[in-house]
Scaffold this motif. Structure first.
Motif, PDB file in Angstrom:
ATOM      1  N   PRO A 348       0.807  -1.225   0.000  1.00  0.00           N
ATOM      2  CA  PRO A 348       0.000   0.000   0.000  1.00  0.00           C
ATOM      3  C   PRO A 348       0.842   1.279   0.000  1.00  0.00           C
ATOM      4  O   PRO A 348       0.462   2.278  -0.621  1.00  0.00           O
ATOM      5  N   LEU A 349       1.987   1.258   0.697  1.00  0.00           N
ATOM      6  CA  LEU A 349       2.854   2.431   0.712  1.00  0.00           C
ATOM      7  C   LEU A 349       3.422   2.704  -0.673  1.00  0.00           C
ATOM      8  O   LEU A 349       3.453   3.849  -1.142  1.00  0.00           O
ATOM      9  N   LEU A 350       3.862   1.632  -1.355  1.00  0.00           N
ATOM     10  CA  LEU A 350       4.374   1.798  -2.709  1.00  0.00           C
ATOM     11  C   LEU A 350       3.278   2.271  -3.659  1.00  0.00           C
ATOM     12  O   LEU A 350       3.506   3.142  -4.511  1.00  0.00           O
ATOM     13  N   ALA A 351       2.090   1.713  -3.512  1.00  0.00           N
ATOM     14  CA  ALA A 351       0.979   2.090  -4.383  1.00  0.00           C
ATOM     15  C   ALA A 351       0.586   3.549  -4.176  1.00  0.00           C
ATOM     16  O   ALA A 351       0.240   4.252  -5.137  1.00  0.00           O
ATOM     17  N   ALA A 352       0.638   4.010  -2.929  1.00  0.00           N
ATOM     18  CA  ALA A 352       0.323   5.416  -2.670  1.00  0.00           C
ATOM     19  C   ALA A 352       1.315   6.331  -3.383  1.00  0.00           C
ATOM     20  O   ALA A 352       0.936   7.377  -3.936  1.00  0.00           O
ATOM     21  N   GLY A 353       2.588   5.931  -3.403  1.00  0.00           N
ATOM     22  CA  GLY A 353       3.586   6.707  -4.139  1.00  0.00           C
ATOM     23  C   GLY A 353       3.334   6.709  -5.632  1.00  0.00           C
ATOM     24  O   GLY A 353       3.460   7.746  -6.297  1.00  0.00           O
ATOM     25  N   VAL A 354       2.972   5.539  -6.176  1.00  0.00           N
ATOM     26  CA  VAL A 354       2.645   5.455  -7.604  1.00  0.00           C
ATOM     27  C   VAL A 354       1.436   6.324  -7.930  1.00  0.00           C
ATOM     28  O   VAL A 354       1.396   7.005  -8.969  1.00  0.00           O
ATOM     29  N   ALA A 355       0.444   6.325  -7.048  1.00  0.00           N
ATOM     30  CA  ALA A 355      -0.759   7.126  -7.282  1.00  0.00           C
ATOM     31  C   ALA A 355      -0.419   8.610  -7.346  1.00  0.00           C
ATOM     32  O   ALA A 355      -0.984   9.348  -8.179  1.00  0.00           O
ATOM     33  N   GLN A 356       0.493   9.061  -6.506  1.00  0.00           N
ATOM     34  CA  GLN A 356       0.881  10.472  -6.526  1.00  0.00           C
ATOM     35  C   GLN A 356       1.660  10.832  -7.781  1.00  0.00           C
ATOM     36  O   GLN A 356       1.496  11.919  -8.341  1.00  0.00           O
ATOM     37  N   LEU A 357       2.501   9.920  -8.240  1.00  0.00           N
ATOM     38  CA  LEU A 357       3.352  10.208  -9.395  1.00  0.00           C
ATOM     39  C   LEU A 357       2.652   9.986 -10.734  1.00  0.00           C
ATOM     40  O   LEU A 357       2.816  10.767 -11.676  1.00  0.00           O
ATOM     41  N   ALA A 358       1.867   8.890 -10.833  1.00  0.00           N
ATOM     42  CA  ALA A 358       1.304   8.497 -12.133  1.00  0.00           C
ATOM     43  C   ALA A 358      -0.215   8.384 -12.140  1.00  0.00           C
ATOM     44  O   ALA A 358      -0.793   8.147 -13.199  1.00  0.00           O
ATOM     45  N   GLY A 359      -0.861   8.527 -11.004  1.00  0.00           N
ATOM     46  CA  GLY A 359      -2.319   8.454 -10.968  1.00  0.00           C
ATOM     47  C   GLY A 359      -2.828   7.070 -10.586  1.00  0.00           C
ATOM     48  O   GLY A 359      -2.119   6.068 -10.709  1.00  0.00           O
ATOM     49  N   TYR A 360      -4.076   7.032 -10.150  1.00  0.00           N
ATOM     50  CA  TYR A 360      -4.671   5.773  -9.707  1.00  0.00           C
ATOM     51  C   TYR A 360      -4.863   4.738 -10.819  1.00  0.00           C
ATOM     52  O   TYR A 360      -4.796   3.531 -10.545  1.00  0.00           O
ATOM     53  N   PRO A 361      -5.117   5.137 -12.076  1.00  0.00           N
ATOM     54  CA  PRO A 361      -5.203   4.100 -13.122  1.00  0.00           C
ATOM     55  C   PRO A 361      -3.942   3.250 -13.214  1.00  0.00           C
ATOM     56  O   PRO A 361      -4.020   2.041 -13.449  1.00  0.00           O
ATOM     57  N   SER A 362      -2.785   3.881 -13.014  1.00  0.00           N
ATOM     58  CA  SER A 362      -1.536   3.118 -13.030  1.00  0.00           C
ATOM     59  C   SER A 362      -1.478   2.117 -11.875  1.00  0.00           C
ATOM     60  O   SER A 362      -0.966   1.001 -12.017  1.00  0.00           O
ATOM     61  N   VAL A 363      -2.030   2.517 -10.730  1.00  0.00           N
ATOM     62  CA  VAL A 363      -2.084   1.605  -9.591  1.00  0.00           C
ATOM     63  C   VAL A 363      -2.971   0.414  -9.914  1.00  0.00           C
ATOM     64  O   VAL A 363      -2.635  -0.741  -9.606  1.00  0.00           O
ATOM     65  N   MET A 364      -4.116   0.674 -10.576  1.00  0.00           N
ATOM     66  CA  MET A 364      -5.024  -0.420 -10.921  1.00  0.00           C
ATOM     67  C   MET A 364      -4.390  -1.369 -11.932  1.00  0.00           C
ATOM     68  O   MET A 364      -4.596  -2.588 -11.872  1.00  0.00           O
ATOM     69  N   ILE A 365      -3.595  -0.837 -12.839  1.00  0.00           N
ATOM     70  CA  ILE A 365      -2.879  -1.694 -13.796  1.00  0.00           C
ATOM     71  C   ILE A 365      -1.885  -2.586 -13.049  1.00  0.00           C
ATOM     72  O   ILE A 365      -1.750  -3.780 -13.342  1.00  0.00           O
ATOM     73  N   ALA A 366      -1.192  -1.997 -12.076  1.00  0.00           N
ATOM     74  CA  ALA A 366      -0.239  -2.786 -11.278  1.00  0.00           C
ATOM     75  C   ALA A 366      -0.955  -3.855 -10.474  1.00  0.00           C
ATOM     76  O   ALA A 366      -0.474  -4.993 -10.362  1.00  0.00           O
ATOM     77  N   VAL A 367      -2.123  -3.518  -9.916  1.00  0.00           N
ATOM     78  CA  VAL A 367      -2.914  -4.494  -9.172  1.00  0.00           C
ATOM     79  C   VAL A 367      -3.337  -5.640 -10.084  1.00  0.00           C
ATOM     80  O   VAL A 367      -3.243  -6.822  -9.725  1.00  0.00           O
ATOM     81  N   ALA A 368      -3.809  -5.288 -11.284  1.00  0.00           N
ATOM     82  CA  ALA A 368      -4.224  -6.319 -12.244  1.00  0.00           C
ATOM     83  C   ALA A 368      -3.058  -7.209 -12.635  1.00  0.00           C
ATOM     84  O   ALA A 368      -3.206  -8.438 -12.749  1.00  0.00           O
ATOM     85  N   ALA A 369      -1.891  -6.609 -12.852  1.00  0.00           N
ATOM     86  CA  ALA A 369      -0.711  -7.395 -13.220  1.00  0.00           C
ATOM     87  C   ALA A 369      -0.322  -8.352 -12.100  1.00  0.00           C
ATOM     88  O   ALA A 369       0.044  -9.512 -12.347  1.00  0.00           O
ATOM     89  N   ALA A 370      -0.400  -7.883 -10.852  1.00  0.00           N
ATOM     90  CA  ALA A 370      -0.062  -8.742  -9.716  1.00  0.00           C
ATOM     91  C   ALA A 370      -1.025  -9.917  -9.610  1.00  0.00           C
ATOM     92  O   ALA A 370      -0.615 -11.064  -9.387  1.00  0.00           O
ATOM     93  N   CYS A 371      -2.316  -9.646  -9.795  1.00  0.00           N
ATOM     94  CA  CYS A 371      -3.302 -10.735  -9.754  1.00  0.00           C
ATOM     95  C   CYS A 371      -3.082 -11.710 -10.901  1.00  0.00           C
ATOM     96  O   CYS A 371      -3.188 -12.937 -10.725  1.00  0.00           O
ATOM     97  N   GLY A 372      -2.766 -11.182 -12.078  1.00  0.00           N
ATOM     98  CA  GLY A 372      -2.503 -12.045 -13.222  1.00  0.00           C
ATOM     99  C   GLY A 372      -1.287 -12.917 -13.012  1.00  0.00           C
ATOM    100  O   GLY A 372      -1.285 -14.110 -13.362  1.00  0.00           O
ATOM    101  N   LEU A 373      -0.238 -12.348 -12.421  1.00  0.00           N
ATOM    102  CA  LEU A 373       0.962 -13.131 -12.136  1.00  0.00           C
ATOM    103  C   LEU A 373       0.659 -14.235 -11.140  1.00  0.00           C
ATOM    104  O   LEU A 373       1.145 -15.369 -11.267  1.00  0.00           O
TER     105      LEU A 373
END
Length: 397
Positions: A348-373
């Motif tokens: 969650p800490l890393l995701a919060a940083g990604v959200a600030q830098l690249a926006g929440y859609p990027s976080v959702m893409i990362a979440v989807a990639a993690a679930c897919g992996l």
């Protein structure tokens, strides 16, 4: 006296519900009054519960080895007493240093009494045919821990103040968990030779690491959604009340997902069922940025993701026990729990940083990639198992 299987399940269902409710979920209710009285920031206070989670991860491997050697009787009894004492000490903290020390003790106690320890007791007590139902029964009840203890804690804080509320919770946990663990949980015999041989073989083979990778990535994704979902829904234009209400569905849906997963285990392999659920969660994460601005789209995405919210809780012990047996289950579970719990705390800490830098859609893409992996790792695990069984059959012939 050895408790009957039904009494053991009932006792663990109660202690897991109280344990998660008091040792973990209740912390969020105390943040605001503690911030006011201790003149501390929300981030500083939240760091204390993060420390508790990390400490529980660090001590998971040695606690797992203890469980395999001695069982859960003494460990869970002492752990519940330690947890009650830590909550009582929490009521007397006046500085951040004191709070962090208390939360470190809470982390040790949590590792001794919560799911990892309870699952080790269940795996050792029940055969494969009854194990899934036993795990399901305990997790279904404990799945309502937040629904019970968040409002209860809020009421106690409002009525008596946060310090007195902690005293009441500490007393309630002590009189509930300590006697139930002492009376219902038993010790177990230990074979050092079996333990070492099973653990050594498991750590050298690919399937163990495929399981670890699957649950590490999915746990990180779930932790991110659990922490950031409300904020993201508000960012998408929904009201705070709607966002909190929809996010609250995750707890109820986790119970639904566990029921469905357990019901399907008689028809399909656990690994493939769990992989399908992880893939569904990945699709839901991708759906949220696309359709989440509408009420229907947000609810649909959250429902789909929520169905897998608690599936890994029952799938991981089932897969570990099915492949490696029960002799070294707790040791292997503790080894897997270390990186998984760290991911739960850090993601969650890393995701919060990604959200600030690249926006929440990027976080959702990362979440989807993690679930897919995670899904792909479980598919590879299942294929490896099929290949091994086929090869073993050829050798027999």
């Amino acid at each position: 006296m050895i408790a009957s299987p039904a009494r053991l399940i009932g006792a663990l269902a109660i202690t897991q519900t109280a344990g998660y409710g008091i040792l973990y979920y209740a912390f969020s209710v105390f943040i605001t009054p503690m911030a006011r009285d201790m003149h501390a920031g929300v981030a500083e206070l939240t760091g204390a519960i993060t420390l508790a989670v990390l400490v529980s991860a660090v001590v998971a491997p040695p606690i797992g080895r203890w469980l395999d050697r001695h069982g859960g009787h003494g460990l869970m009894t002492v752990g519940s007493a330690l947890g009650a004492a830590a909550v009582l000490a929490w009521s007397q903290v006046h500085t951040l240093v004191q709070l962090y020390l208390v939360c470190a003790v809470l982390g040790v106690a949590s590792a001794m009494v919560l799911y990892e320890a309870a699952f080790a007791v269940i795996v050792a007590r029940f055969d494969a045919a009854r194990r899934a139902r036993a795990l399901l029964a305990v997790t279904v009840v404990a799945g309502f821990a937040s629904s019970i203890f968040l409002p209860l804690t809020g009421f106690l804080v409002d009525r008596y103040g946060w310090r007195q509320a902690l005293v009441i919770l500490a007393a309630g946990y002590a009189v509930t968990a300590v006697p139930l663990h002492f009376l219902a949980v038993r010790s177990r015999p230990f074979s050092a030779e079996t333990d070492r041989s099973v653990v050594g073989a498991a750590l050298r083979e690919r399937p163990f690491w495929l399981l670890a990778a699957a649950f590490l990535t999915q746990t990180g994704a779930v932790a991110v959604m659990g922490v950031l979902l409300v904020t993201y829904l508000i960012t998408l234009g929904h009201s705070p009340i709607f966002a909190a209400t929809v996010a609250g569905l995750l707890g109820v849906l986790s119970v639904t997902g566990r029921l469905v997963t357990t019901g399907l285990q008689g028809r399909w392999p656990v690994a493939l069922i769990t992989a399908a659920v992880f893939a569904l969660q990945g699709a839901a994460a991708l759906l949220l940025p696309v359709a989440g601005r509408s009420v229907a789209g947000a609810i649909c995405a959250v429902v789909l993701f929520g169905l897998g919210f608690g599936v890994s809780t029952i799938a991981r012990p089932a897969l570990l026990a099915d492949r490696y047996g029960t002799a070294a289950y707790a040791t292997l579970s503790g080894a897997v729990a270390l990186p998984i719990t760290v991911a739960k705390a850090v993601a969650p800490l890393l995701a919060a940083g990604v959200a600030q830098l690249a926006g929440y859609p990027s976080v959702m893409i990362a979440v989807a990639a993690a679930c897919g992996l995670g899904a792909l790792s479980l598919v590879a695990y299942d294929r490896r198992g099929r290949t091994e069984r086929a090869t073993s059959g050829e050798h027999v012939r």
